[in-house]
Each structure stands twice: as structure tokens, then as C-alpha cells.
Design an enzyme around this catalytic site. Structure first.
Site, PDB file in Angstrom:
ATOM      1  N   HIS A 279      10.880  -8.502  -6.822  1.00  0.00           N
ATOM      2  CA  HIS A 279       9.617  -7.889  -7.241  1.00  0.00           C
ATOM      3  C   HIS A 279       9.174  -6.931  -6.145  1.00  0.00           C
ATOM      4  O   HIS A 279       9.208  -7.285  -4.968  1.00  0.00           O
ATOM      5  CB  HIS A 279       8.557  -8.980  -7.469  1.00  0.00           C
ATOM      6  CG  HIS A 279       7.401  -8.508  -8.280  1.00  0.00           C
ATOM      7  ND1 HIS A 279       6.492  -7.594  -7.795  1.00  0.00           N
ATOM      8  CD2 HIS A 279       7.014  -8.801  -9.539  1.00  0.00           C
ATOM      9  CE1 HIS A 279       5.584  -7.356  -8.742  1.00  0.00           C
ATOM     10  NE2 HIS A 279       5.891  -8.072  -9.808  1.00  0.00           N
ATOM     11  N   ARG A 302      -0.904  -2.460 -10.788  1.00  0.00           N
ATOM     12  CA  ARG A 302      -0.316  -1.128 -11.030  1.00  0.00           C
ATOM     13  C   ARG A 302      -0.538  -0.719 -12.472  1.00  0.00           C
ATOM     14  O   ARG A 302      -0.818   0.441 -12.765  1.00  0.00           O
ATOM     15  CB  ARG A 302       1.180  -1.140 -10.699  1.00  0.00           C
ATOM     16  CG  ARG A 302       1.437  -1.175  -9.207  1.00  0.00           C
ATOM     17  CD  ARG A 302       2.921  -1.237  -8.910  1.00  0.00           C
ATOM     18  NE  ARG A 302       3.485  -2.532  -9.237  1.00  0.00           N
ATOM     19  CZ  ARG A 302       4.628  -2.724  -9.886  1.00  0.00           C
ATOM     20  NH1 ARG A 302       5.336  -1.680 -10.289  1.00  0.00           N
ATOM     21  NH2 ARG A 302       5.074  -3.932 -10.144  1.00  0.00           N
TER      22      ARG A 302
END
Ligand code: FAD
Length: 501
Positions: A279, A302
Site C-alpha cells: 500500500h 486520496r
């Protein structure tokens, strides 16, 4: 013969008949814990994460007793940490007719789709088509709030569901299922016990061996559902074996051995073990920057409009899939060798903060993010943020191709503009590989010799459905879809084989 003697002989004969029955039973090897020849056959569920809880819920709903064995001191596994949400479409909260869920998953699976293609497509089709039912089950039957929908990297449409309140989705879902299970007298959860072996007869899996809290080894008999999670935290073992290049990376997973070897020991086939999801955004905790265990910065930050800066500059479309964002970061030299980590700034404006407030307030509370002004960021950040704001205003195209900006509201950034920032680095997060299952969550034998009878698997312990890269939000979904399938099929199996078990 006296009457008493005759009665004794008769009792012995009955006992002999019962012993013979047990001897011929597949669970006959363990006379210390014989399965009673009653309809109350107990299903064994290994692991108390979402896959295990989903399987157990189906079993209990159909009146099958469940013994859930959990290695941790507390239930919930990694599932309880899930912070972004669960994918589904179309749903009551995401009514768009969304055929793209299948194609987005195939695209994200990438090069893995070049082999075992029909099997993968079949699993992906079940995953995506069953997503509506999975959300309905959670919302309608279990009462979990899933009303907020957002978009994450690699998705064409918003389809990642979580609750509108402060409770993170992993906790909301697992605690609700667990609470509901605990109301049944048929459900028995045992924590702090580690399954160390799968038991089997010539034809089928017959139970497990486990080590309890007291250190004693015990056997438990019954059909088995494995829901024991991935091997992302097995840095010295499976991870080192299949991905030595990831040695030294920090992880979001607790350090613990992977369980796939317990299943290969009874003939299970493995797939995709080399595909490990790193990740791009694990928080570097300023209070413990060298800790190998990192807290995940939820992808939704995000998705809701946050940006990434490396040395004050944007370097990627932040909504790209995890592997692409990670590769862009790891193409640059790391800042630290052990753990191997980089220093990327995750930056949110006030608009993104408002949208993801429940997450960000928690991160601020944990000391992982802080509220500062742009002037306190690395030099060059003001210019990067100003350019991004012009892109959001539609005045210029984004150099990196980003087209969705969600809640970013900062129009005219100045050095005094408030931003919310945390330092992040790539972390080992999810293992795509595991045991091969079919559409019925049955575990396949190696060399394609059929299924292993009496054994099912669901969740991160399995492989194949995500290919080379999992879409964010699809792991919780696979736990619910294939966990419930495993539970249902185990019920059928018990019904169909009752006379043999
Ligand atoms: C921080 C974080 C955030 C995430 N966010 C999301 C998200 O928003 N959306 C999403 O879809 N996915 C997310 N994921 C991934 C997802 O949470 C996991 O992949 C998923 O929950 C795995 O569920 P599971 O039931 O397969 O395994 P787990 O939840 O890990 O449960 C497995 C359980 O099995 C137990 N166990 C293991 N071996 C044994 C043994 N030998 N004997 C007994 N018990 C054993 C473990 O202790 C564990 O409790 C996230 C993961 C992390 C770490």
C-alpha cells in the site's frame, strides 16, 4: 444365563455396535472426542475476521452449531482495522448501473489474468454480481450503516460503502456480526488458540488440531472453514519465501505466520503467492518512525481529494491503483534502509478534511497527522499546490492525468493556507495469493484433482480473485461473499453427509 448376565452382555453388544459405528466414521481416529451420532454436527471456523464471521452467521442462521477458533486474544483480525469501506454496485446508495465493476477488477488484476483466466473471471463475476446482496445483507438483515459512498483508486465509479458516522467500516461490520452471533447459544468463540494442523481421513477433512491458551494440544472434529487471513505479517516466513525483495518493508499487519502451509499439507493448491500488495500510504508515526508496524492512511483520503508530495512536488495521479502509486514512490531512493521507507507528504485541504473528518480527527488524535500551513511544508509545495488548484478550477490539465478532485476546495493557496498533513510510506498490506477456491468456496486440490471434501476457505487466505492487484474495498467484499458461500455450502454438506459424519 442369569438375567443380570444377559443384560450385561446386551449392554456390551450395544457398546460394541456404537464403537464399530465410530470406527467407521471419518472422525473415528480420535476416540477421545467422538462426534456424537446426532444431528448436531459442529462446524469449525478458523479465524474471527470478516470471512469467518460471515461464514458463521450463515451456519448459525441455519441452526448449525459453530466453534470458532481464533489465534488472537481478541476477535476481529485485520477486518476490524478496515478503514475505507466495502465495494458494491448497484446498491440503494449507489444506484448507477455499474457493469464497470467487473472490468475494473479484471483490469486491476492485470497480468495474472493471462493464466487461469476462466476460473478467475468466474470468481470475479460472482464477487461483483453478489456485491449488491452483500450490502443488502449487511444493511437490511444486520443493520449496519453503509450509506456513505466514495471512490478509490482504480474504480470507474464511486462504489466503496461505509457508514455516515464516525465508526470505521471494519469495526462497524465485524462488531455487529459478532454481537449478533453471540446472542446464539449455538455459537462458541474461543480466542487465544492457534490451529496447527488440519486433520483428515482418506476422503475428507475431519477436523483440526489446535493449541489452547494453556499450551495443551487438542483435537476438534467437524467440517472446517478456513478464514485465517493473509500472510502480509509473515515477514520472516512466507513473505521472505515468495517475495524476498520486500524484506525490510514495514507492514500494516501484525507479525504472525501465514496459514497456507496448513492447507497445502492436506493437498490444497496455491495461486498468486508472489503477488503482494504494497500500500502506498502507511503512516510514519513521528513518535516511532522506525516501527515495522504501521497504521494505514485510509485510501479514502486520496479518494476525497488529497494529494501526495515527494520533496514538495506531486509525482502521480493519486487515484491510480496502489501498485502504480507505490512503484512511483519506490522508483526513488528510500529515506531509511531498515525499515525500508520513504518520506511522502499526504496533504489535504480544508474541503478534503471536512469530507474525511472522522478519519483525519482520529489520525490527528493518534499524532499521525497535523494541521499546519503550507509554509511549513517542504519548499516547492506552495507551487505544487497552486498548480493543483488551477487544475481543479479547470484552468489547466493535470500533468499526471488526474481528472477527479472530489472535495478539494482550496482555490487560491497562500503560504498561510491551512492544510492537514501526514508523512506516509509504502507498506506491505495485503497478500493476493492463497489457496485456490471455486465458486462454492471449496478448496481445490493441487494438480486439479478436484476439491478437498469437508474444507472451505474464504477471505484473504484464498487467492485468485484479485489477480496481481486488489482493488481497494474488494477484500471486505470477498470476505462477505465467499464467507457466506462457505457457510451455506458447509450447511448443505452437513445435510447431505449427515449419515457419514
Ligand atoms: C489497516 C487495514 C485497513 C484495511 N482497509 C480495508 C478496507 O477499507 N476495505 C477492504 O476491502 N479491505 C481493507 N483491508 C483489508 C481487509 O481488512 C482484510 O484483507 C480482510 O479483512 C481479511 O479478512 P479475513 O477475514 O480474511 O482475515 P482477518 O480479518 O485477518 O482474520 C483472520 C483471523 O484468523 C486468525 N488466525 C490466523 N491464523 C490462525 C490460526 N492458525 N488459528 C486460529 N486463528 C488464526 C487471525 O488471528 C485473524 O483474527 C484493510 C487491511 C488493513 C490491515
Amino acid at each position: 444365563m442369569s438375567g443380570t448376565f444377559r443384560l450385561t452382555l446386551f449392554t456390551l453388544a450395544l457398546f460394541g455396535l456404537f464403537a464399530a459405528f465410530l470406527y467407521n466414521s471419518p472422525y473415528a481416529h480420535f476416540p477421545e472426542m467422538p462426534s456424537p451420532p446426532s444431528p448436531q454436527i459442529t462446524a469449525i471456523v478458523v479465524g474471527s475476521g470478516l470471512a469467518g464471521l460471515s461464514a458463521a452467521s450463515q451456519l448459525i442462521a441455519k441452526d448449525v452449531p459453530v466453534r470458532m477458533l481464533e489465534r488472537g486474544a481478541k476477535p476481529g483480525g485485520n477486518s476490524i482495522k478496515a478503514s475505507s469501506g466495502i465495494n458494491a454496485a448497484p446498491t440503494r446508495y449507489q444506484p448507477t448501473l455499474d457493469d464497470a465493476f467487473f472490468s475494473d477488477t479484471v483490469k486491476s488484476a492485470g497480468k495474472a489474468m493471462l493464466f487461469s483466466t476462466p476460473q478467475r473471471e468466474s470468481l470475479i463475476s460472482i464477487l461483483t454480481k453478489s456485491s449488491k446482496d452483500a450490502i443488502e445483507w449487511l444493511v437490511q438483515e444486520k443493520g449496519v450503516d453503509m450509506s456513505k459512498v466514495s471512490i478509490m483508486g482504480g474504480h470507474t465509479f464511486s462504489r466503496t460503502h461505509r457508514g455516515a458516522g464516525q465508526t470505521p467500516p471494519g469495526f462497524a461490520i465485524t462488531s455487529t456480526l459478532l454481537h449478533s452471533l453471540k446472542t446464539s447459544p449455538l455459537f462458541h468463540l474461543q480466542t487465544s488458540c492457534t490451529v496447527t494442523k488440519v486433520l483428515h481421513s482418506e476422503h475428507r477433512v475431519t477436523g483440526v488440531e489446535y493449541t489452547g491458551e494453556d499450551g495443551n494440544i487438542r483435537k476438534l472434529l467437524g467440517p472446517v472453514i478456513f478464514a485465517s487471513g493473509g500472510f502480509g505479517g509473515d515477514a520472516e516466513g512466507l513473505l521472505a519465501q515468495y517475495r524476498p525483495d520486500l524484506a525490510g518493508y514495514p507492514s500494516t499487519n501484525e507479525p504472525r505466520p501465514g496459514t497456507q502451509p496448513l492447507l497445502t499439507a492436506v493437498g490444497a493448491q496455491l495461486i498468486d503467492m508472489e503477488y503482494v500488495q504494497v500500500h502506498p500510504t502507511g503512516f510514519v508515526d513521528p513518535a516511532a518512525p522506525s516501527s515495522p508496524l504501521k497504521f494505514l492512511a485510509a485510501e479514502v483520503l486520496r479518494g476525497d481529494g488529497g494529494i501526495l508530495l515527494l520533496n514538495g512536488k506531486r509525482f502521480i495521479d493519486e487515484l491510480e491503483t496502489r501498485d502504480i502509486v507505490t512503484s512511483a514512490i519506490t522508483a526513488t531512493p528510500p529515506e531509511h534502509a531498515l525499515p525500508k521507507q520513504w518520506s511522502v507528504q499526504l496533504v489535504l485541504d480544508q474541503g478534503v478534511y471536512e469530507a474525511a473528518r472522522s478519519h483525519v480527527d482520529f489520525y490527528i488524535f493518534k499524532g499521525l497527522m497535523k494541521k499546519i500551513t503550507i509554509s511549513e511544508l517542504a519548499s516547492g509545495a506552495l507551487e505544487s499546490i497552486s498548480r493543483y488548484s488551477r487544475v481543479v478550477r479547470g484552468e489547466e490539465a493535470d500533468t499526471f492525468g488526474r481528472t477527479r478532485f472530489a472535495q478539494w476546495k482550496l482555490r487560491e493557496p497562500t503560504p498561510d493556507s491551512v492544510v492537514y498533513v501526514g508523512t506516509v510510506t509504502p507498506v506491505v498490506h495485503f497478500t493476493m495469493g492463497g489457496v485456490v477456491i471455486n465458486e462454492r468456496a471449496e478448496v481445490l486440490k493441487k494438480d486439479d484433482e478436484g476439491v478437498i471434501e469437508g474444507l472451505w476457505a474464504a477471505g484473504e487466505v484464498t487467492g485468485g480473485v484479485h489477480g496481481a492487484n486488489r482493488l481497494g474495498g474488494s477484500s471486505l467484499l470477498e470476505c462477505v461473499v465467499f464467507g457466506r458461500t462457505a457457510g451455506d455450502r458447509c450447511v448443505d454438506y452437513i445435510k447431505d453427509h449427515r449419515h457419514e459424519l
